[in-house]
Design an enzyme around this catalytic site. Structure first.
Site, mmCIF file in Angstrom:
data_model
loop_
_atom_site.group_PDB
_atom_site.id
_atom_site.type_symbol
_atom_site.label_atom_id
_atom_site.label_comp_id
_atom_site.label_asym_id
_atom_site.label_seq_id
_atom_site.Cartn_x
_atom_site.Cartn_y
_atom_site.Cartn_z
ATOM 1 N N LYS A 156 0.240 -7.988 12.862
ATOM 2 C CA LYS A 156 -0.763 -7.030 12.377
ATOM 3 C C LYS A 156 -2.054 -7.252 13.155
ATOM 4 O O LYS A 156 -2.545 -8.377 13.231
ATOM 5 C CB LYS A 156 -0.983 -7.221 10.864
ATOM 6 C CG LYS A 156 -1.885 -6.165 10.256
ATOM 7 C CD LYS A 156 -1.939 -6.225 8.718
ATOM 8 C CE LYS A 156 -2.826 -5.113 8.187
ATOM 9 N NZ LYS A 156 -2.836 -5.014 6.722
ATOM 10 N N TYR B 57 -8.211 0.679 -3.917
ATOM 11 C CA TYR B 57 -6.957 1.112 -4.523
ATOM 12 C C TYR B 57 -6.193 -0.107 -5.003
ATOM 13 O O TYR B 57 -6.532 -1.245 -4.682
ATOM 14 C CB TYR B 57 -6.103 1.901 -3.518
ATOM 15 C CG TYR B 57 -5.598 1.059 -2.385
ATOM 16 C CD1 TYR B 57 -6.398 0.789 -1.281
ATOM 17 C CD2 TYR B 57 -4.331 0.484 -2.439
ATOM 18 C CE1 TYR B 57 -5.943 -0.023 -0.259
ATOM 19 C CE2 TYR B 57 -3.876 -0.328 -1.416
ATOM 20 C CZ TYR B 57 -4.688 -0.580 -0.326
ATOM 21 O OH TYR B 57 -4.245 -1.386 0.670
ATOM 22 N N THR C 177 1.633 -4.435 4.301
ATOM 23 C CA THR C 177 1.534 -4.787 5.721
ATOM 24 C C THR C 177 0.894 -6.161 5.963
ATOM 25 O O THR C 177 1.082 -6.744 7.023
ATOM 26 C CB THR C 177 0.722 -3.717 6.490
ATOM 27 O OG1 THR C 177 -0.558 -3.592 5.885
ATOM 28 C CG2 THR C 177 1.433 -2.393 6.495
ATOM 29 N N ASP C 178 0.139 -6.667 4.951
ATOM 30 C CA ASP C 178 -0.589 -7.934 5.174
ATOM 31 C C ASP C 178 0.335 -9.065 5.619
ATOM 32 O O ASP C 178 -0.005 -9.840 6.512
ATOM 33 C CB ASP C 178 -1.304 -8.373 3.888
ATOM 34 C CG ASP C 178 -2.550 -7.544 3.595
ATOM 35 O OD1 ASP C 178 -2.889 -6.665 4.407
ATOM 36 O OD2 ASP C 178 -3.178 -7.773 2.543
ATOM 37 N N GLU D 97 -2.314 -29.493 27.655
ATOM 38 C CA GLU D 97 -3.513 -30.341 27.513
ATOM 39 C C GLU D 97 -3.314 -31.428 26.462
ATOM 40 O O GLU D 97 -4.180 -32.250 26.239
ATOM 41 C CB GLU D 97 -4.718 -29.478 27.151
ATOM 42 C CG GLU D 97 -5.208 -28.613 28.301
ATOM 43 C CD GLU D 97 -6.437 -27.820 27.907
ATOM 44 O OE1 GLU D 97 -7.539 -28.391 27.857
ATOM 45 O OE2 GLU D 97 -6.287 -26.615 27.609
ATOM 46 N N THR E 66 0.820 -1.212 0.000
ATOM 47 C CA THR E 66 0.000 0.000 0.000
ATOM 48 C C THR E 66 0.852 1.259 0.000
ATOM 49 O O THR E 66 0.452 2.301 -0.518
ATOM 50 C CB THR E 66 -0.915 -0.012 1.242
ATOM 51 O OG1 THR E 66 -1.731 -1.164 1.149
ATOM 52 C CG2 THR E 66 -1.811 1.200 1.310
#
Ligand code: GLU
Length: 352
Positions: free
Chosen positions: A188, A49, A115-116, A309, A36
Protein backbone atom coordinates in the site's frame (compact mmCIF):
# COMPACT_ATOMS: atom_id res chain seq x y z
CA UNK A 1 -23.91 -49.68 -43.10
CA UNK A 2 -26.98 -49.17 -40.90
CA UNK A 3 -25.28 -51.21 -38.19
CA UNK A 4 -22.17 -48.94 -38.31
CA UNK A 5 -24.36 -45.80 -37.86
CA UNK A 6 -26.11 -47.46 -34.91
CA UNK A 7 -22.78 -48.28 -33.27
CA UNK A 8 -21.53 -44.71 -33.73
CA UNK A 9 -24.72 -43.36 -32.11
CA UNK A 10 -24.35 -45.75 -29.16
CA UNK A 11 -20.68 -44.73 -28.69
CA UNK A 12 -21.63 -41.01 -28.74
CA UNK A 13 -24.39 -41.64 -26.15
CA UNK A 14 -21.94 -43.49 -23.84
CA UNK A 15 -19.39 -40.67 -24.23
CA UNK A 16 -21.99 -38.08 -23.23
CA UNK A 17 -22.96 -40.07 -20.14
CA UNK A 18 -19.34 -40.39 -18.94
CA UNK A 19 -18.22 -36.77 -19.42
CA UNK A 20 -19.01 -34.53 -16.43
CA UNK A 21 -21.89 -32.08 -16.92
CA UNK A 22 -20.46 -28.84 -18.34
CA UNK A 23 -20.92 -25.89 -15.99
CA UNK A 24 -22.71 -22.84 -17.33
CA UNK A 25 -20.49 -20.57 -15.20
CA UNK A 26 -17.62 -21.05 -12.73
CA UNK A 27 -18.50 -21.34 -9.02
CA UNK A 28 -16.97 -18.55 -6.95
CA UNK A 29 -17.27 -18.10 -3.18
CA UNK A 30 -16.82 -14.64 -1.65
CA UNK A 31 -15.42 -14.61 1.88
CA UNK A 32 -16.12 -11.22 3.44
CA UNK A 33 -13.88 -9.94 6.23
CA UNK A 34 -14.83 -6.21 6.36
CA UNK A 35 -12.84 -3.10 5.39
CA UNK A 36 -13.78 0.10 3.63
CA UNK A 37 -15.37 -1.85 0.78
CA UNK A 38 -17.98 -2.70 3.43
CA UNK A 39 -17.78 0.75 5.02
CA UNK A 40 -20.58 3.28 5.41
CA UNK A 41 -20.64 7.03 6.05
CA UNK A 42 -23.48 9.39 6.90
CA UNK A 43 -23.17 11.15 3.52
CA UNK A 44 -21.56 10.61 0.11
CA UNK A 45 -18.90 13.29 0.54
CA UNK A 46 -17.85 12.78 4.13
CA UNK A 47 -14.37 11.46 4.92
CA UNK A 48 -15.26 9.97 8.34
CA UNK A 49 -16.81 6.51 8.09
CA UNK A 50 -17.02 3.14 9.83
CA UNK A 51 -15.21 0.18 8.23
CA UNK A 52 -16.96 -3.18 8.03
CA UNK A 53 -20.56 -1.94 8.41
CA UNK A 54 -22.13 -3.49 5.28
CA UNK A 55 -22.74 -7.23 4.74
CA UNK A 56 -21.67 -9.24 1.70
CA UNK A 57 -25.26 -9.56 0.45
CA UNK A 58 -25.68 -5.76 0.42
CA UNK A 59 -22.31 -5.37 -1.34
CA UNK A 60 -23.32 -7.81 -4.11
CA UNK A 61 -26.60 -5.95 -4.69
CA UNK A 62 -24.54 -2.83 -5.54
CA UNK A 63 -22.78 -4.58 -8.46
CA UNK A 64 -25.13 -4.99 -11.43
CA UNK A 65 -24.21 -7.87 -13.77
CA UNK A 66 -21.87 -9.62 -11.33
CA UNK A 67 -24.15 -12.67 -11.38
CA UNK A 68 -23.36 -13.16 -15.09
CA UNK A 69 -19.68 -13.80 -14.34
CA UNK A 70 -20.08 -16.72 -11.94
CA UNK A 71 -22.41 -18.61 -9.64
CA UNK A 72 -21.65 -16.64 -6.49
CA UNK A 73 -22.08 -17.61 -2.87
CA UNK A 74 -21.14 -15.26 -0.03
CA UNK A 75 -19.91 -16.05 3.49
CA UNK A 76 -19.23 -13.55 6.24
CA UNK A 77 -16.02 -14.55 8.06
CA UNK A 78 -15.62 -11.32 10.05
CA UNK A 79 -16.57 -7.67 9.64
CA UNK A 80 -13.62 -5.60 10.80
CA UNK A 81 -11.55 -2.68 9.59
CA UNK A 82 -8.32 -4.35 8.56
CA UNK A 83 -6.39 -2.47 11.26
CA UNK A 84 -8.09 -5.09 13.48
CA UNK A 85 -7.13 -8.04 11.27
CA UNK A 86 -5.61 -10.71 13.51
CA UNK A 87 -3.71 -13.97 13.04
CA UNK A 88 -6.84 -15.68 14.40
CA UNK A 89 -8.94 -14.32 11.50
CA UNK A 90 -6.15 -15.02 8.96
CA UNK A 91 -5.99 -18.65 10.14
CA UNK A 92 -9.77 -18.90 9.88
CA UNK A 93 -9.72 -17.55 6.30
CA UNK A 94 -6.84 -19.84 5.25
CA UNK A 95 -8.54 -22.93 6.70
CA UNK A 96 -11.86 -22.04 5.04
CA UNK A 97 -10.10 -21.51 1.67
CA UNK A 98 -8.44 -24.92 1.96
CA UNK A 99 -11.76 -26.57 2.85
CA UNK A 100 -13.64 -24.92 -0.03
CA UNK A 101 -10.94 -25.38 -2.68
CA UNK A 102 -10.41 -29.08 -1.95
CA UNK A 103 -13.86 -29.82 -3.43
CA UNK A 104 -14.73 -29.82 -7.14
CA UNK A 105 -17.70 -27.49 -6.64
CA UNK A 106 -15.64 -24.32 -6.02
CA UNK A 107 -13.51 -22.87 -8.85
CA UNK A 108 -12.22 -19.75 -7.16
CA UNK A 109 -12.41 -17.56 -4.06
CA UNK A 110 -12.69 -13.81 -3.62
CA UNK A 111 -11.85 -12.29 -0.23
CA UNK A 112 -13.09 -8.80 0.57
CA UNK A 113 -10.72 -7.07 3.01
CA UNK A 114 -9.62 -3.64 4.21
CA UNK A 115 -6.63 -2.21 2.40
CA UNK A 116 -4.58 -1.25 5.50
CA UNK A 117 -3.31 -4.79 6.10
CA UNK A 118 -4.38 -6.41 2.82
CA UNK A 119 -0.75 -7.16 1.95
CA UNK A 120 -0.20 -9.10 5.18
CA UNK A 121 -3.27 -11.33 4.71
CA UNK A 122 -2.56 -11.80 0.98
CA UNK A 123 0.99 -12.93 1.75
CA UNK A 124 -0.15 -15.14 4.66
CA UNK A 125 -2.64 -16.90 2.34
CA UNK A 126 0.01 -17.12 -0.40
CA UNK A 127 2.02 -19.29 2.00
CA UNK A 128 -0.80 -21.32 3.53
CA UNK A 129 -3.50 -22.00 0.91
CA UNK A 130 -2.96 -25.43 -0.64
CA UNK A 131 -4.49 -25.00 -4.07
CA UNK A 132 -3.70 -23.69 -7.55
CA UNK A 133 -7.24 -22.37 -7.98
CA UNK A 134 -7.56 -18.57 -7.99
CA UNK A 135 -7.71 -16.80 -4.62
CA UNK A 136 -8.29 -13.11 -5.20
CA UNK A 137 -8.36 -10.37 -2.58
CA UNK A 138 -10.18 -7.10 -3.11
CA UNK A 139 -10.97 -3.92 -1.22
CA UNK A 140 -11.70 -0.30 -1.86
CA UNK A 141 -10.42 3.07 -0.77
CA UNK A 142 -13.82 4.76 -0.61
CA UNK A 143 -16.70 3.52 1.53
CA UNK A 144 -19.75 2.01 -0.15
CA UNK A 145 -21.76 5.20 0.46
CA UNK A 146 -19.23 7.59 -1.18
CA UNK A 147 -19.73 9.49 -4.43
CA UNK A 148 -17.73 7.42 -6.98
CA UNK A 149 -17.27 4.48 -4.60
CA UNK A 150 -14.55 2.24 -6.07
CA UNK A 151 -15.72 -0.96 -4.33
CA UNK A 152 -18.38 -2.16 -6.79
CA UNK A 153 -16.14 -2.22 -9.89
CA UNK A 154 -13.23 -3.63 -7.88
CA UNK A 155 -15.52 -6.45 -6.70
CA UNK A 156 -16.79 -7.06 -10.25
CA UNK A 157 -13.20 -7.30 -11.53
CA UNK A 158 -12.13 -9.54 -8.64
CA UNK A 159 -14.92 -12.04 -9.38
CA UNK A 160 -13.95 -11.99 -13.08
CA UNK A 161 -10.32 -12.77 -12.16
CA UNK A 162 -11.38 -15.56 -9.75
CA UNK A 163 -13.49 -17.05 -12.56
CA UNK A 164 -10.65 -16.82 -15.11
CA UNK A 165 -8.78 -20.14 -15.64
CA UNK A 166 -5.68 -18.08 -16.56
CA UNK A 167 -5.51 -16.85 -12.94
CA UNK A 168 -4.67 -20.41 -11.79
CA UNK A 169 -1.22 -21.14 -10.42
CA UNK A 170 -0.19 -17.50 -9.92
CA UNK A 171 -0.59 -17.53 -6.13
CA UNK A 172 -2.87 -15.22 -4.18
CA UNK A 173 -3.73 -12.11 -6.19
CA UNK A 174 -4.97 -8.67 -5.22
CA UNK A 175 -7.30 -6.82 -7.62
CA UNK A 176 -7.70 -3.07 -7.10
CA UNK A 177 -8.19 -0.14 -9.47
CA UNK A 178 -8.00 -2.33 -12.62
CA UNK A 179 -4.66 -3.88 -11.67
CA UNK A 180 -3.78 -7.44 -10.65
CA UNK A 181 -0.94 -7.72 -8.12
CA UNK A 182 0.96 -10.69 -6.67
CA UNK A 183 0.78 -11.17 -2.89
CA UNK A 184 4.56 -11.30 -2.59
CA UNK A 185 5.25 -7.97 -4.20
CA UNK A 186 2.41 -5.51 -3.63
CA UNK A 187 2.34 -2.83 -1.00
CA UNK A 188 0.00 0.00 0.00
CA UNK A 189 1.58 3.31 -1.06
CA UNK A 190 -1.08 5.97 -0.47
CA UNK A 191 -3.23 6.58 2.59
CA UNK A 192 -6.18 7.83 0.53
CA UNK A 193 -5.78 7.47 -3.24
CA UNK A 194 -7.69 4.77 -5.17
CA UNK A 195 -4.36 4.01 -6.90
CA UNK A 196 -2.78 2.88 -3.63
CA UNK A 197 -1.37 -0.57 -4.42
CA UNK A 198 1.88 -0.90 -6.30
CA UNK A 199 4.39 -3.69 -6.84
CA UNK A 200 7.50 -1.49 -7.02
CA UNK A 201 10.11 -4.18 -7.74
CA UNK A 202 8.19 -6.65 -9.89
CA UNK A 203 5.34 -4.74 -11.52
CA UNK A 204 1.76 -5.95 -11.90
CA UNK A 205 0.84 -9.54 -12.82
CA UNK A 206 -1.85 -8.26 -15.15
CA UNK A 207 -4.65 -5.77 -15.65
CA UNK A 208 -8.40 -6.12 -15.72
CA UNK A 209 -11.01 -3.81 -17.22
CA UNK A 210 -14.72 -4.38 -16.72
CA UNK A 211 -14.06 -8.09 -16.21
CA UNK A 212 -11.66 -8.59 -19.16
CA UNK A 213 -8.24 -9.73 -17.96
CA UNK A 214 -4.84 -9.33 -19.58
CA UNK A 215 -1.94 -11.32 -18.09
CA UNK A 216 1.66 -10.08 -18.16
CA UNK A 217 3.73 -12.39 -15.95
CA UNK A 218 3.92 -15.15 -13.35
CA UNK A 219 5.21 -14.35 -9.86
CA UNK A 220 8.56 -16.20 -9.52
CA UNK A 221 8.23 -17.06 -5.81
CA UNK A 222 7.15 -20.39 -4.35
CA UNK A 223 3.55 -20.22 -3.13
CA UNK A 224 0.22 -21.98 -2.38
CA UNK A 225 0.19 -25.61 -3.57
CA UNK A 226 4.03 -25.75 -3.55
CA UNK A 227 4.41 -24.06 -0.16
CA UNK A 228 5.81 -26.16 2.69
CA UNK A 229 3.80 -24.35 5.38
CA UNK A 230 0.87 -26.31 6.79
CA UNK A 231 -1.49 -24.51 9.17
CA UNK A 232 -4.16 -27.21 9.39
CA UNK A 233 -3.37 -27.84 13.09
CA UNK A 234 -2.05 -24.38 13.97
CA UNK A 235 -4.07 -22.21 16.38
CA UNK A 236 -1.46 -19.64 17.41
CA UNK A 237 1.64 -18.07 15.89
CA UNK A 238 4.82 -17.22 17.81
CA UNK A 239 5.33 -13.59 18.78
CA UNK A 240 7.36 -11.60 16.25
CA UNK A 241 7.82 -7.83 16.67
CA UNK A 242 8.72 -5.17 14.12
CA UNK A 243 11.05 -2.41 15.32
CA UNK A 244 11.32 0.76 13.25
CA UNK A 245 14.84 2.14 12.86
CA UNK A 246 15.68 5.82 12.45
CA UNK A 247 18.46 8.27 13.17
CA UNK A 248 19.63 8.00 16.80
CA UNK A 249 17.33 5.05 17.49
CA UNK A 250 17.14 3.76 21.07
CA UNK A 251 18.41 0.16 21.34
CA UNK A 252 16.35 -0.65 24.42
CA UNK A 253 13.30 -1.16 22.16
CA UNK A 254 15.04 -4.38 21.07
CA UNK A 255 15.72 -5.39 24.69
CA UNK A 256 12.06 -4.70 25.58
CA UNK A 257 10.86 -6.93 22.76
CA UNK A 258 13.09 -9.80 23.96
CA UNK A 259 11.84 -9.28 27.52
CA UNK A 260 8.22 -9.36 26.33
CA UNK A 261 8.82 -12.85 24.93
CA UNK A 262 9.35 -12.25 21.20
CA UNK A 263 10.74 -15.30 19.39
CA UNK A 264 11.58 -13.16 16.38
CA UNK A 265 12.33 -9.50 15.66
CA UNK A 266 12.11 -7.77 12.29
CA UNK A 267 14.07 -4.55 12.01
CA UNK A 268 12.47 -2.03 9.62
CA UNK A 269 15.98 -0.76 8.99
CA UNK A 270 17.23 2.41 7.38
CA UNK A 271 18.55 1.95 3.84
CA UNK A 272 19.77 -1.60 3.16
CA UNK A 273 18.39 -2.89 6.49
CA UNK A 274 20.80 -0.86 8.65
CA UNK A 275 20.54 0.41 12.23
CA UNK A 276 22.94 2.33 14.45
CA UNK A 277 25.84 0.56 16.20
CA UNK A 278 24.18 0.36 19.63
CA UNK A 279 21.11 -1.27 18.04
CA UNK A 280 23.27 -3.76 16.11
CA UNK A 281 24.80 -4.70 19.49
CA UNK A 282 21.32 -5.09 21.06
CA UNK A 283 20.14 -7.21 18.12
CA UNK A 284 23.27 -9.39 18.34
CA UNK A 285 22.57 -9.87 22.07
CA UNK A 286 18.99 -10.89 21.19
CA UNK A 287 20.34 -13.54 18.77
CA UNK A 288 22.57 -14.89 21.58
CA UNK A 289 19.37 -15.35 23.64
CA UNK A 290 17.77 -17.44 20.87
CA UNK A 291 15.70 -14.73 19.18
CA UNK A 292 15.73 -14.74 15.37
CA UNK A 293 16.53 -11.29 13.93
CA UNK A 294 15.60 -10.33 10.36
CA UNK A 295 16.89 -7.13 8.76
CA UNK A 296 14.28 -5.61 6.43
CA UNK A 297 13.98 -1.98 5.35
CA UNK A 298 11.69 0.99 5.91
CA UNK A 299 12.54 2.08 2.32
CA UNK A 300 9.70 1.52 -0.18
CA UNK A 301 11.69 -0.29 -2.85
CA UNK A 302 14.86 -2.37 -3.28
CA UNK A 303 16.06 -5.54 -1.61
CA UNK A 304 17.98 -6.14 1.61
CA UNK A 305 21.05 -8.25 0.97
CA UNK A 306 23.33 -10.17 3.34
CA UNK A 307 26.67 -8.82 4.62
CA UNK A 308 26.57 -5.41 2.93
CA UNK A 309 27.15 -3.00 5.84
CA UNK A 310 26.28 -5.48 8.58
CA UNK A 311 28.20 -8.75 9.10
CA UNK A 312 25.21 -11.10 9.09
CA UNK A 313 27.44 -14.19 8.99
CA UNK A 314 29.20 -13.15 12.19
CA UNK A 315 26.15 -11.81 14.06
CA UNK A 316 23.63 -14.47 13.00
CA UNK A 317 21.13 -12.09 11.33
CA UNK A 318 18.87 -12.84 8.37
CA UNK A 319 18.40 -10.50 5.39
CA UNK A 320 14.79 -10.08 4.21
CA UNK A 321 15.59 -10.15 0.47
CA UNK A 322 12.57 -8.46 -1.21
CA UNK A 323 10.14 -8.69 1.71
CA UNK A 324 9.10 -5.51 3.48
CA UNK A 325 8.90 -5.55 7.30
CA UNK A 326 5.20 -6.48 7.53
CA UNK A 327 5.58 -9.43 5.14
CA UNK A 328 8.86 -10.44 6.78
CA UNK A 329 6.93 -10.70 10.04
CA UNK A 330 4.41 -13.08 8.41
CA UNK A 331 7.11 -15.32 6.93
CA UNK A 332 9.17 -15.33 10.15
CA UNK A 333 6.08 -16.21 12.25
CA UNK A 334 5.34 -19.23 10.02
CA UNK A 335 9.03 -20.17 9.74
CA UNK A 336 9.40 -20.26 13.54
CA UNK A 337 6.75 -23.00 13.66
CA UNK A 338 9.26 -25.18 11.82
CA UNK A 339 12.51 -24.23 13.57
CA UNK A 340 14.83 -21.38 14.49
CA UNK A 341 18.08 -22.14 12.62
CA UNK A 342 19.16 -18.87 10.91
CA UNK A 343 20.58 -20.63 7.80
CA UNK A 344 17.32 -22.46 7.16
CA UNK A 345 15.22 -19.34 7.77
CA UNK A 346 17.46 -17.34 5.41
CA UNK A 347 16.75 -19.94 2.71
CA UNK A 348 12.99 -19.46 3.27
CA UNK A 349 13.41 -15.70 2.69
CA UNK A 350 15.07 -16.49 -0.67
CA UNK A 351 12.38 -18.97 -1.68
CA UNK A 352 9.09 -17.40 -0.61
N1 GLU B 1 -8.85 1.10 7.87
C1 GLU B 1 -9.57 0.64 6.74
C2 GLU B 1 -9.28 -0.84 6.51
O1 GLU B 1 -8.20 -1.23 6.22
C3 GLU B 1 -9.30 1.55 5.65
C4 GLU B 1 -8.68 1.07 4.47
C5 GLU B 1 -9.55 0.42 3.47
O2 GLU B 1 -10.21 -0.58 3.64
O3 GLU B 1 -9.50 0.96 2.41
O4 GLU B 1 -10.18 -1.61 6.67
Amino acid sequence: MKRVYMMILVLIAIGCQNSPAKKDKPDVVILATGGTIAGAAASGTQSAYTSGAVTIDAMLKAVPGIEKLANIKGEQISNVGSQDMSFDIMLKVAKRCNQLLSGSNVDGIVITHGTDTMEETAYFLNLTVKSDKPVVMVGSMRPSTAVSADGPLNLYNAVAVAADPKAKGRGVLVVMNDQIHAAHSLTKTSTTSVQTFMSPLRGVVGVTAYGKDDWYNNPPWTHTSKSEFDISNVTKLPRVDIIFADADMEPDLIDASVKAGAKGIVIAGVGNGNMNKVSVDAAAAAVKQGVVVVRSSRVATGMVDRNVEVDDDKLGFIASDELNPQKSRILLSLALLKGDKPAQIQELFRTY
